[in-house]
Design an enzyme around this catalytic site. Structure first.
Site, PDB file in Angstrom:
ATOM      1  N   ASN A 248      43.577  52.107  31.556  1.00  0.00           N
ATOM      2  CA  ASN A 248      42.500  53.078  31.662  1.00  0.00           C
ATOM      3  C   ASN A 248      41.271  52.478  32.344  1.00  0.00           C
ATOM      4  O   ASN A 248      41.355  52.142  33.519  1.00  0.00           O
ATOM      5  CB  ASN A 248      42.207  53.789  30.336  1.00  0.00           C
ATOM      6  CG  ASN A 248      41.883  52.911  29.160  1.00  0.00           C
ATOM      7  OD1 ASN A 248      42.684  52.066  28.770  1.00  0.00           O
ATOM      8  ND2 ASN A 248      40.730  53.111  28.549  1.00  0.00           N
ATOM      9  N   ASP A 249      40.156  52.303  31.658  1.00  0.00           N
ATOM     10  CA  ASP A 249      38.876  52.015  32.303  1.00  0.00           C
ATOM     11  C   ASP A 249      38.904  50.788  33.216  1.00  0.00           C
ATOM     12  O   ASP A 249      39.402  49.726  32.817  1.00  0.00           O
ATOM     13  CB  ASP A 249      37.797  51.752  31.248  1.00  0.00           C
ATOM     14  CG  ASP A 249      37.663  52.836  30.215  1.00  0.00           C
ATOM     15  OD1 ASP A 249      38.461  53.786  30.235  1.00  0.00           O
ATOM     16  OD2 ASP A 249      36.753  52.722  29.372  1.00  0.00           O
ATOM     17  N   PRO A 250      38.292  50.901  34.415  1.00  0.00           N
ATOM     18  CA  PRO A 250      38.003  49.691  35.190  1.00  0.00           C
ATOM     19  C   PRO A 250      36.873  48.932  34.517  1.00  0.00           C
ATOM     20  O   PRO A 250      35.896  49.534  34.059  1.00  0.00           O
ATOM     21  CB  PRO A 250      37.576  50.242  36.550  1.00  0.00           C
ATOM     22  CG  PRO A 250      37.014  51.597  36.249  1.00  0.00           C
ATOM     23  CD  PRO A 250      37.796  52.116  35.072  1.00  0.00           C
TER      24      PRO A 250
ATOM     25  N   SER B  24      35.932  48.148  26.616  1.00  0.00           N
ATOM     26  CA  SER B  24      35.293  48.062  27.934  1.00  0.00           C
ATOM     27  C   SER B  24      33.982  47.283  27.914  1.00  0.00           C
ATOM     28  O   SER B  24      33.336  47.110  26.875  1.00  0.00           O
ATOM     29  CB  SER B  24      35.049  49.465  28.489  1.00  0.00           C
ATOM     30  OG  SER B  24      36.250  50.060  28.890  1.00  0.00           O
TER      31      SER B  24
END
Length: 600
Positions: free
Chosen positions: A70-72, A132
């Protein structure tokens, strides 16, 4: 390397962090070394290898080797090497709280080499997940990670990690600071109005430094339904103080995830370092809203005396506000590339397939093509465009002559690989009184696109492209314009219509839309679309509006896919330019050796 006779490594870290001569010295302390985590022996086995026969796996968009992404996180350039970290669950193509930081490197932002996992759960402060965060480049070119850990009480806390070897341009090993956690919230049963909800406190931003020498960072949280970007300051990047006043907050939109705060130049098509302050810059605050799963940005002024951000009038964080992308695009993260003076944006493109289908194909999640971000000349919105490096994948150039496409017509763009393509097209409409009137209640473009899809005839529009289309048009993803006459001007609607994208009844087939700030009489209506098997990224008006779609056709796959220009309006439209290319396959996350070993 861990000593042979034990599972504990004694570290003595001494790193210069600030040019002011301050040094962080971690006292000799026993720290559990990541090499001894229960997951450390995990390798990608043969059954976990990339399936080259998968018709939906992308050819030039970033994907993890397998399973969930998912998140960068923490994109940056260090010693000439680009780094992308990302939220990764290595065991299944479904999200799990005990997530890790995957890591890949590149010299061109297109071809990527897999690196060892950078962060994995190992300490009481992150034992339930390394969520994140961001990277900040400190003086003397020293990168550090601030990230959210889920601790042994399932609270969200903020932690720091440092590179083990700064001489390694690939930064393969990271060390967690013994002082962690550095920022904590308070339990939810604390009734103090200034408390930080420890269960909703995540995603530290890239830090910036003002002339007072203090570092500043924001972390997303909420108080009841008020979203906040909580502001912390530090002299040494280890001891952080909550200022007591958020950088910005808004009532009614819930927790703010993945906040990103950065300057943009006025009147320059250049990126700006995160700490730049001046009369020639504005600031952007981007927020990912968990409650809606959309993200919004505002443009405004950073008051450095009060340490608050003030959006410009009319710039709001809501459904009527500005978005980077009006399709599937979330948890985005930008960074400043100081070698090319660009601000570059990454964004996670989530799935339209079911979890059962994700498990079957063995992966979930794609990153959008990285984009440059600059302030539009109007000063009221951002402009995004695929990196110039993407163009090096183009081959098999096809250019068609300017022509009029009559109402009800279809023109095929042939001689390219339509499932793996880059296409640019522009249209011109004549001035006319015969334009559909815009109803005053049509204020939501996504709803309007769902009501007036590609098959609904209008006057000027719908006209645009049918991507990933089957021979008999049983399947297609339509990206198009429709022109309306408002009270004082023409209104341009851009839609990405997935209602006929797949015959698979289980896939998500939403329609996305936005109004585009362009004068269709005096300007061409331009589209650039990147097509990559299961993703369609569309950029209109030279990057003023973007819509990304995830689609899973059953017939329009590989060499069975077609690409058409269409006009389903009653009025003729002139095509002023058509140019298309097949796209070569990028080298993405191939192992550093032929064994494809990936370890913690």
């Amino acid at each position: 390397m861990a000593p042979n006779n034990g599972s504990w490594l004694v570290l003595s870290i001494s790193m210069m962090l600030l040019t002011h001569g301050m040094i962080i010295i971690a006292k000799d302390q026993a720290i559990h070394h990541d090499d001894d985590d229960d997951h450390d022996d995990m390798l990608i086995n043969d059954h976990q290898m990339i399936n080259d026969d998968d018709p939906y796996r992308t050819a030039y968009h970033f994907q993890s080797p397998k399973n969930w992404m998912n998140d960068p996180n923490g994109p940056m350039i260090y010693k000439g090497i680009y780094h992308l970290f990302y939220q990764y669950y290595p065991y299944d193509p479904v999200w799990h709280t005990e997530i890790v930081w995957g890591h890949s490197t590149s010299t061109d932002l297109i071809n990527w080499t897999q690196q060892p996992i950078a962060l994995s759960p190992s300490e009481p402060y992150d034992i339930n997940g390394c969520w994140s965060g961001s990277i900040t480049i400190l003086p003397q070119n020293k990168p550090v990670i601030l990230y959210t850990g889920i601790n042994n009480k399932n609270y969200q806390v903020q932690n720091l990690a440092l590179p083990k070897n700064l001489s390694d341009p690939y930064l393969k090993e990271w060390i967690k600071l013994p002082e962690n956690p550095l920022m904590t919230g308070t339990p939810t049963n604390n009734n103090n109005n200034n408390n930080i909800n420890a269960s909703s406190f995540r995603d530290p931003s890239t830090a910036w430094q003002l002339s007072d020498g203090k570092w500043r960072v924001i972390v997303g949280t909420q108080q009841e339904k008020r979203g906040l970007a909580v502001l912390f300051t530090s002299d040494d990047f280890v001891k952080w103080n909550n200022t007591g006043n958020p950088l910005h907050s808004t009532e009614g939109n819930g927790i703010w995830e993945c906040p990103d705060f950065f300057p943009v130049y006025v009147g320059k098509s250049l990126g700006a370092d995160t700490s730049i302050i001046g009369d020639d810059v504005k600031h952007v605050l981007k927020l990912s809203l968990f409650d809606t799963q959309y993200e919004y940005y505002t443009i405004g002024r950073y008051d450095i005396e009060k340490d608050i951000y003030v959006p410009d009038e009319g710039s709001i964080e809501s459904d009527l506000g500005l978005r980077y992308d009006y399709g599937k695009f979330y948890a985005s993260k930008s960074f400043f590339d100081d070698e090319t003076n660009r601000r570059i944006l990454w964004g996670w493109v989530n799935e339209s397939s079911t979890q059962a289908d994700d498990i079957k194909k063995g992966w979930s999640g794609v990153q959008a093509i990285p984009r440059t971000v600059v302030l539009d000349k109007s000063g009221k919105q951002l402009v995004q465009w695929p990196l110039a490096e993407v163009d090096m994948l183009r081959e098999n150039d096809v250019e068609l002559p300017s022509q009029v496409i009559k109402g009800g017509s279809l023109v095929e763009i042939s001689e390219i690989t339509a499932s793996q393509a880059d296409v640019e097209i522009s249209f011109k409409i004549p001035e006319s009184n015969y334009v559909e009137e815009l109803d005053s209640t049509w204020t939501n473009p996504q709803i309007l696109c769902s009501q007036k899809g590609a098959s609904i005839k209008g006057r000027f529009g719908p006209f645009g492209l049918l991507t990933l289309a089957s021979m008999g048009l049983e399947e297609y993803t339509a990206v198009f314009f429709r022109i309306f006459k408002g009270p004082n001007k023409y209104v341009v609607l851009m839609c990405s219509d997935q209602t006929k994208s797949s015959l698979n009844p289980t896939t998500d087939k939403l329609s996305f839309g936005t109004f585009v700030d362009v004068d269709p009489i005096n300007e061409d209506l331009s589209l650039r679309i990147l097509i990559d098997h299961s993703i369609v990224e569309s950029f209109s008006a030279k990057g003023k509006s973007c819509i990304t779609a995830r689609v899973y056709p059953t017939m329009a796959i590989n060499d069975k896919a077609k690409l058409y220009v269409f006009n389903n309006g009653t009025e003729d439209v002139k095509i002023t330019n058509i140019r298309a290319w097949s796209m070569k396959k990028a080298q993405i996350n191939l192992s550093t050796d032929n064994t494809s070993n990936m370890t913690y």
